[in-house]
Design an enzyme around this catalytic site. Structure first.
Site, mmCIF file in Angstrom:
data_model
loop_
_atom_site.group_PDB
_atom_site.id
_atom_site.type_symbol
_atom_site.label_atom_id
_atom_site.label_comp_id
_atom_site.label_asym_id
_atom_site.label_seq_id
_atom_site.Cartn_x
_atom_site.Cartn_y
_atom_site.Cartn_z
ATOM 1 C CB CYS A 37 49.060 31.796 67.833
ATOM 2 S SG CYS A 37 48.947 30.599 69.164
ATOM 3 C CB THR A 38 51.239 28.486 64.621
ATOM 4 O OG1 THR A 38 51.751 29.746 64.215
ATOM 5 C CG2 THR A 38 51.500 27.433 63.567
#
Ligand SMILES: [Zn+2]
Ligand SMILES: [Zn+2]
Length: 296
Positions: A185-186
């Site tokens: 994810c980010t």
């Protein structure tokens, strides 16, 4: 002139009194003119804040004085000074809203039963050793993956993080249970929870990308397994890791390559769509697919 930065960090650690931590964090952020978002829960803290580099350093140094926050991994990026409209510090049942607060167990070492953390280099080593067997599993909302994702990644059909539990329970991904799965994810926070939800549902070999796409991109730019742009939750909207990045985004109106997002024209709708600069005037008067009146 003051240099503006953005800090991104989280810590999973037991917080017996989230309200006290919220008040303390609010006072610190106000004292140093920071804007952005801080979430505190019984499981820890998750923050994205912008401000001047001096003030952010003071804030991070002070935040580390809380015992469970001392070893936090803090990511820094360029800011403009107007990245976040205001400051929001909240107590929530979860640091990220999976809708499964009772499924998560946190101790002083972090999330219990989560995926094995791999550095960007270790992810590449795993793929080099195991090849096609390795699956990348996108831990973000599907719209974020439209402009960039890992090579061959599975992008679950989720419009908010809340949708993940149903998505995993649907059986759609059961064929991955015998394969090495790398969640990403980010910045890594969503994978802390997602990887533990997957492990407890019988995914036997779960890894999570340590530091998220942010760290992977800083390490390898566009020369590794990451392809395209990274969606970010501030006014930049997207970042590219080097000038050779080719965005994977395709304008919903004309199919041109772009990393630009525009809001659905319906005032109450928060859907973001990939729209190229040339089509922005047209998109401004057009609603998204889910807002379109159903034709019979
Ligand atoms: Zn277009
Ligand atoms: Zn809409």
């Amino acid at each position: 002139m003051a240099v503006h930065k953005i800090v991104l960090f989280y810590a999973f650690t037991p917080v017996p009194d989230p309200l006290a931590v919220k008040l303390w964090q609010t006072a610190l952020a106000q004292q140093w003119d920071l804007t952005g978002r801080v979430i505190v829960s019984e499981h820890g803290i998750n923050a994205t804040l912008g401000g001047t580099v001096e003030n952010l350093k003071r804030y991070v140094r002070t935040t580390r004085q809380y015992p469970g926050f001392a070893d936090m991994d803090v990511k820094w990026s360029q800011g403009t000074g107007v990245d976040f409209p205001r400051l929001s510090v909240k107590v929530r049942p979860e640091l990220v809203s999976f809708g499964a607060p009772d499924e998560l167990t946190v101790d002083s070492t972090g999330v219990v039963g989560g995926g094995v953390h791999l550095s960007p280099q270790e992810v590449d080593d795993l793929v080099a050793a195991r090849g096609e067997e390795v699956v990348f599993f996108d831990g973000r909302n599907a719209f974020e993956a439209e402009i960039g994702r890992f090579k061959g990644a599975i992008v679950p059909d989720v419009s908010t993080t809340h949708d993940f539990v149903a998505e995993l329970d649907s059986g759609k991904y059961d064929d991955l249970k015998g394969r090495p799965v790398v969640t990403y994810c980010t910045g890594g926070v969503r994978c802390e929870v997602l990887s533990s939800l997957m492990a407890s549902r019988g995914f036997g070999e779960v890894y999570q990308l340590d530091g998220g796409i942010v760290r992977y991109g800083e390490t390898f730019g566009s020369q590794g397994l990451w392809e395209g742009s990274l969606y970010v939750f501030d006014q930049r909207m997207h970042v590219e890791f080097d000038d050779q990045t080719r965005s994977l985004g395709r304008c919903v109106l004309c199919q041109a390559t772009t990393a630009n997002y525009e809001n659905c024209a319906a005032p109450s709708c928060k859907t973001l769509r990939v729209v190229c600069a040339g089509c922005v005037p047209g998109a401004a008067v057009q609603v998204c697919a889910s807002c379109e009146p159903v034709s019979v």
